[in-house]
Design a protein around this motif. Structure first.
Motif, PDB file in Angstrom:
ATOM      1  N   ALA A  39      33.381  27.833  49.301  1.00 22.40           N
ATOM      2  CA  ALA A  39      31.960  27.998  49.576  1.00 22.40           C
ATOM      3  C   ALA A  39      31.745  28.755  50.875  1.00 22.40           C
ATOM      4  O   ALA A  39      32.598  28.752  51.766  1.00 22.40           O
ATOM      5  N   ALA A  40      30.579  29.400  50.977  1.00 20.03           N
ATOM      6  CA  ALA A  40      30.300  30.226  52.150  1.00 20.03           C
ATOM      7  C   ALA A  40      30.208  29.412  53.428  1.00 20.03           C
ATOM      8  O   ALA A  40      30.366  29.957  54.525  1.00 20.03           O
ATOM      9  N   ALA A  41      29.937  28.098  53.327  1.00 21.52           N
ATOM     10  CA  ALA A  41      29.854  27.249  54.516  1.00 21.52           C
ATOM     11  C   ALA A  41      31.171  26.551  54.828  1.00 21.52           C
ATOM     12  O   ALA A  41      31.233  25.714  55.725  1.00 21.52           O
ATOM     13  N   ALA A  42      32.244  26.917  54.113  1.00 20.37           N
ATOM     14  CA  ALA A  42      33.528  26.241  54.313  1.00 20.37           C
ATOM     15  C   ALA A  42      34.131  26.536  55.680  1.00 20.37           C
ATOM     16  O   ALA A  42      35.085  25.868  56.086  1.00 20.37           O
ATOM     17  N   PRO A  79      32.997  39.169  46.354  1.00 19.53           N
ATOM     18  CA  PRO A  79      34.195  38.448  46.816  1.00 19.53           C
ATOM     19  C   PRO A  79      34.692  38.949  48.169  1.00 19.53           C
ATOM     20  O   PRO A  79      35.080  38.157  49.029  1.00 19.53           O
ATOM     21  N   GLU A  80      34.668  40.282  48.354  1.00 20.14           N
ATOM     22  CA  GLU A  80      35.128  40.835  49.629  1.00 20.14           C
ATOM     23  C   GLU A  80      34.207  40.417  50.773  1.00 20.14           C
ATOM     24  O   GLU A  80      34.665  40.138  51.885  1.00 20.14           O
ATOM     25  N   ALA A  81      32.894  40.371  50.497  1.00 19.96           N
ATOM     26  CA  ALA A  81      31.941  39.945  51.525  1.00 19.96           C
ATOM     27  C   ALA A  81      32.167  38.483  51.909  1.00 19.96           C
ATOM     28  O   ALA A  81      32.123  38.115  53.085  1.00 19.96           O
ATOM     29  N   ARG A  82      32.404  37.634  50.908  1.00 21.07           N
ATOM     30  CA  ARG A  82      32.692  36.231  51.178  1.00 21.07           C
ATOM     31  C   ARG A  82      33.961  36.092  52.011  1.00 21.07           C
ATOM     32  O   ARG A  82      34.026  35.303  52.962  1.00 21.07           O
ATOM     33  N   ASN A  83      34.998  36.864  51.669  1.00 22.00           N
ATOM     34  CA  ASN A  83      36.243  36.815  52.439  1.00 22.00           C
ATOM     35  C   ASN A  83      36.030  37.280  53.875  1.00 22.00           C
ATOM     36  O   ASN A  83      36.592  36.702  54.815  1.00 22.00           O
ATOM     37  N   THR A 102      23.614  33.729  56.562  1.00 22.80           N
ATOM     38  CA  THR A 102      24.299  34.870  55.949  1.00 22.80           C
ATOM     39  C   THR A 102      25.056  34.438  54.703  1.00 22.80           C
ATOM     40  O   THR A 102      25.004  35.095  53.652  1.00 22.80           O
ATOM     41  N   GLY A 103      25.756  33.311  54.798  1.00 20.32           N
ATOM     42  CA  GLY A 103      26.489  32.818  53.638  1.00 20.32           C
ATOM     43  C   GLY A 103      25.578  32.468  52.471  1.00 20.32           C
ATOM     44  O   GLY A 103      25.909  32.736  51.312  1.00 20.32           O
ATOM     45  N   LEU A 104      24.421  31.899  52.788  1.00 21.09           N
ATOM     46  CA  LEU A 104      23.479  31.538  51.721  1.00 21.09           C
ATOM     47  C   LEU A 104      22.882  32.770  51.044  1.00 21.09           C
ATOM     48  O   LEU A 104      22.526  32.727  49.865  1.00 21.09           O
ATOM     49  N   LEU A 105      22.765  33.859  51.790  1.00 21.85           N
ATOM     50  CA  LEU A 105      22.176  35.079  51.242  1.00 21.85           C
ATOM     51  C   LEU A 105      23.176  35.929  50.461  1.00 21.85           C
ATOM     52  O   LEU A 105      22.774  36.862  49.771  1.00 21.85           O
ATOM     53  N   LEU A 106      24.458  35.606  50.582  1.00 22.84           N
ATOM     54  CA  LEU A 106      25.463  36.367  49.839  1.00 22.84           C
ATOM     55  C   LEU A 106      25.420  36.000  48.360  1.00 22.84           C
ATOM     56  O   LEU A 106      25.164  34.847  48.009  1.00 22.84           O
ATOM     57  N   PRO A 107      25.697  36.951  47.472  1.00 21.27           N
ATOM     58  CA  PRO A 107      25.786  36.627  46.038  1.00 21.27           C
ATOM     59  C   PRO A 107      26.892  35.612  45.791  1.00 21.27           C
ATOM     60  O   PRO A 107      27.936  35.643  46.441  1.00 21.27           O
TER      61      PRO A 107
END
Length: 280
Positions: free
Chosen positions: A194-197, A121-125, A183-188
């Motif tokens: 979403a990572a592409a938001a 979650p922190e990585a996504r943020n 990078t977003g696609l490779l994140l858990p």
């Protein structure tokens, strides 16, 4: 300018003699980029002036240095290709060199490292908070006197101004979008948003920077747009970053608002395109 407009022999002669008013000269130079007939007419007028023989000698010397006499056609073609590549690299180069590229890799690498160390979650943020301002930083560092020693010369040519700024913006986006999206696609996976938001916000902030730059300069414009975004998502309490990012990015209403911001910024940029002739 109307597509049916063409220069006359008299106007071409005045341009060659340096007596054409500056606004008309700028208009003519812009027209010559897409009209081979008028370009030939103006070229003939220039050759007819006292400077014509000197310019012919200079042109011959440049061509002789670029392609030796008697060189095969394939070599001449290679030289032409190399010249085009060098022009493209000059136009786009400042956008993909220097500190910005390092910053892009740091953001992507930090997000991946944090994500695979158990902080999904922190990585996504982290990615969603900083990815929208990475292209803005690239644009800010790629155009203007601070970025290009030949800026004044480039800005005074028909290919300068907004065209050059858009070329360098395209180079920034062509590098940053694939890297950060991958990078977003490779994140858990860690839920919404979403990572592409960040894509629409990133595009909106970039276009807003371009629209604001003629008023304030690129560095100030980027500080306003990027700083405003970071303050909105990081302040006042870092503990609530996830909730603020969700409000800003998640769902159709938020993304629709960003799409509207993209359209509005593009319209403002188009309406103020002539202001780039005076951007510093």
């Amino acid at each position: 300018m109307s597509r049916q407009w063409h220069t006359s022999e008299a106007q071409a002669a005045r341009y060659a003699g340096g007596t054409l008013p500056e606004p008309d000269a700028w208009s003519l130079e812009k027209h010559l980029e897409t009209c081979a007939g008028c370009a030939s007419r103006v070229s003939a007028a220039v050759r007819a002036t006292a400077a014509g023989p000197v310019l012919t000698d200079v042109r011959g010397a440049v061509l002789a240095a670029a392609v030796p006499e008697g060189a095969p056609v394939a070599v001449q073609g290679s030289a032409t290709g190399a010249t085009r590549f060098s022009r493209l690299w000059w136009a786009a180069g400042p956008a993909v060199r220097g500190a910005w590229s390092a910053a892009l890799l740091v953001v992507a690498g930090a997000a991946l490292l944090l994500g695979h160390l158990g902080g999904a979650p922190e990585a996504r943020n982290l990615l969603l908070a900083f990815a929208p301002v990475v292209p803005v930083a690239g644009v800010a560092l790629s155009y203007g006197p601070h970025a290009d020693p030949l800026y004044e010369l480039a800005a005074s040519t028909p290919g300068g101004g907004l065209r050059l700024a858009l070329t360098r913006t395209a180079a920034v986006l062509a590098v940053s979008l694939p890297v950060l999206t991958l990078t977003g696609l490779l994140l858990p996976a860690s839920g919404a948003p979403a990572a592409a938001a960040w894509l629409l916000p990133g595009l909106a902030l970039t276009l807003a920077t371009l629209a604001l730059a003629p008023l304030t300069g690129f560095l100030t414009a980027s500080a306003v747009t990027a700083g405003g975004w970071l303050c909105a998502v990081l302040a006042p309490s870092p503990d609530e970053i996830g909730a603020r990012l969700a409000r800003c990015l998640d769902g159709a209403p938020a993304q629709s608002a960003w799409a509207a911001a993209v359209a509005l910024s593009a319209l403002l940029l188009a309406a103020r395109r002539t202001a780039y002739d005076r951007t510093h």
